[in-house]
Design an enzyme around this catalytic site. Sequence first.
Site, PDB file in Angstrom:
ATOM      1  N   GLY A   1       0.869  -1.168   0.000  1.00 31.27           N
ATOM      2  CA  GLY A   1       0.000   0.000   0.000  1.00 31.27           C
ATOM      3  C   GLY A   1       0.905   1.216   0.000  1.00 31.27           C
ATOM      4  N   GLU A   2       0.744   2.073   0.966  1.00 32.19           N
ATOM      5  CA  GLU A   2       1.615   3.249   1.069  1.00 32.19           C
ATOM      6  C   GLU A   2       2.075   3.331   2.514  1.00 32.19           C
ATOM      7  OE1 GLU A   2       3.782   6.363   0.082  1.00 32.19           O
ATOM      8  OE2 GLU A   2       2.354   6.604   1.706  1.00 32.19           O
ATOM      9  N   SER A   3       3.391   3.156   2.718  1.00 33.52           N
ATOM     10  CA  SER A   3       3.874   2.970   4.094  1.00 33.52           C
ATOM     11  C   SER A   3       3.610   4.173   4.996  1.00 33.52           C
ATOM     12  CB  SER A   3       5.355   2.599   4.094  1.00 33.52           C
ATOM     13  OG  SER A   3       6.109   3.550   3.384  1.00 33.52           O
TER      14      SER A   3
ATOM     15  N   CYS B   1       6.040  -5.343   0.188  1.00 27.86           N
ATOM     16  CA  CYS B   1       6.155  -3.980  -0.325  1.00 27.86           C
ATOM     17  C   CYS B   1       6.090  -2.946   0.804  1.00 27.86           C
ATOM     18  CB  CYS B   1       5.100  -3.765  -1.400  1.00 27.86           C
ATOM     19  SG  CYS B   1       5.611  -2.508  -2.569  1.00 27.86           S
TER      20      CYS B   1
ATOM     21  N   ARG C   1      12.957   3.293  -0.375  1.00 30.97           N
ATOM     22  CA  ARG C   1      11.620   3.306  -0.984  1.00 30.97           C
ATOM     23  C   ARG C   1      11.716   3.624  -2.473  1.00 30.97           C
ATOM     24  NH1 ARG C   1       7.924   7.387   1.950  1.00 30.97           N
ATOM     25  NH2 ARG C   1       6.315   6.256   0.814  1.00 30.97           N
TER      26      ARG C   1
ATOM     27  N   ILE D   1       5.182  -2.769  -7.712  1.00 28.14           N
ATOM     28  CA  ILE D   1       4.444  -1.500  -7.828  1.00 28.14           C
ATOM     29  C   ILE D   1       5.123  -0.468  -6.926  1.00 28.14           C
ATOM     30  CG2 ILE D   1       2.203  -0.351  -7.576  1.00 28.14           C
ATOM     31  CD1 ILE D   1       0.916  -3.196  -7.721  1.00 28.14           C
ATOM     32  N   ARG D   2       5.770   0.498  -7.544  1.00 29.63           N
ATOM     33  CA  ARG D   2       6.524   1.507  -6.763  1.00 29.63           C
ATOM     34  C   ARG D   2       7.251   0.844  -5.592  1.00 29.63           C
ATOM     35  NH1 ARG D   2       5.951   6.620  -7.242  1.00 29.63           N
ATOM     36  NH2 ARG D   2       5.797   7.102  -5.046  1.00 29.63           N
TER      37      ARG D   2
ATOM     38  N   HIS E   1       4.421  -7.979  -4.949  1.00 29.18           N
ATOM     39  CA  HIS E   1       3.074  -8.324  -4.460  1.00 29.18           C
ATOM     40  C   HIS E   1       2.714  -9.766  -4.825  1.00 29.18           C
ATOM     41  CE1 HIS E   1       1.378  -4.320  -3.312  1.00 29.18           C
ATOM     42  NE2 HIS E   1       2.416  -3.914  -4.016  1.00 29.18           N
TER      43      HIS E   1
ATOM     44  N   GLU F   1       0.515 -11.612  -3.666  1.00 31.97           N
ATOM     45  CA  GLU F   1      -0.934 -11.855  -3.549  1.00 31.97           C
ATOM     46  C   GLU F   1      -1.686 -11.455  -4.814  1.00 31.97           C
ATOM     47  OE1 GLU F   1       0.693  -9.350  -2.412  1.00 31.97           O
ATOM     48  OE2 GLU F   1      -0.515  -7.548  -2.648  1.00 31.97           O
TER      49      GLU F   1
HETATM   50  N1  GLN Z   1       5.973   3.014  -2.560  1.00 34.24           N
HETATM   51  C1  GLN Z   1       5.216   2.549  -1.432  1.00 34.24           C
HETATM   52  C2  GLN Z   1       5.813   3.017  -0.120  1.00 34.24           C
HETATM   53  O1  GLN Z   1       6.865   3.565  -0.092  1.00 34.24           O
HETATM   54  C3  GLN Z   1       5.125   1.031  -1.421  1.00 34.24           C
HETATM   55  C4  GLN Z   1       4.394   0.554  -2.650  1.00 34.24           C
HETATM   56  C5  GLN Z   1       3.629  -0.714  -2.469  1.00 34.24           C
HETATM   57  O2  GLN Z   1       3.387  -1.184  -1.365  1.00 34.24           O
HETATM   58  N2  GLN Z   1       3.179  -1.245  -3.577  1.00 34.24           N
HETATM   59  O3  GLN Z   1       5.223   2.809   0.896  1.00 34.24           O
END
Ligand code: GLN
Length: 204
Positions: free
Chosen positions: A47-49, A79, A106, A134-135, A170, A172
């Site tokens: 997700g987004e940390s 991630c 990151r 993903i990122r 990911h 999952e």
């Molecule tokens: N770029 C996100 C972060 O720094 C992580 C991306 C992800 O969980 N797919 O939290």
Amino acid sequence: MKRVGVLALQGAVREHAQSIEACGAEAVLVKWPSDLEDLDALILPGGESTTMRRLVDRYGLLGPLRAFAKSGKPMFGTCAGLILLAKEIVGYPEPHLGVMDIKVERNSFGRQADSFETPLSVKGMEAPFEAVFIRAPHIVSAGSGVEILGEHDGKIVMARSRQFLVCSFHPELTDDHRITAYFLSMISSQTDISLPKRSVYSKV
Ligand code: GLN
């Protein structure tokens, strides 16, 4: 039946829950500290940390998550979840949970497309795993107790240390449940570690 929690504040929660159930365990969505009771293991999803950390604080989960880690139960960070577990994050003064001996950076694959998919060879697995990034972060360096399980472009993207498993991608998001199954197998191996093997006694 094994009960495996998924931190359900943000991110790829449902997909992890489906993967856990496909492996024959019960998935429990974790939002409040009391949801951590009676779990055998816990997944911290992608997700987004920074957003996830804000929600962890809002739901009063930081202390309980650290206590969960201290209890020795398996935790799997994918991630953003990997970032939450790391002891050090490049460019940040403080970690989040700070329980796994890895230093992470990151958004490490910025020069490629933000997201990409690649067959990844994972230590101990015969066929490559189709990894969705993903990122994604990567592991810049790891302590001596950390086993490297996968690398992409010379960067560490999967590792294990004691009860902690992490990957930058990911698992999952595919129908391939081998990595979830591997994580679930850590539940029983943890129990093995705490129980002395009979051979220990037979030597005495
Ligand atoms: N770029 C996100 C972060 O720094 C992580 C991306 C992800 O969980 N797919 O939290």
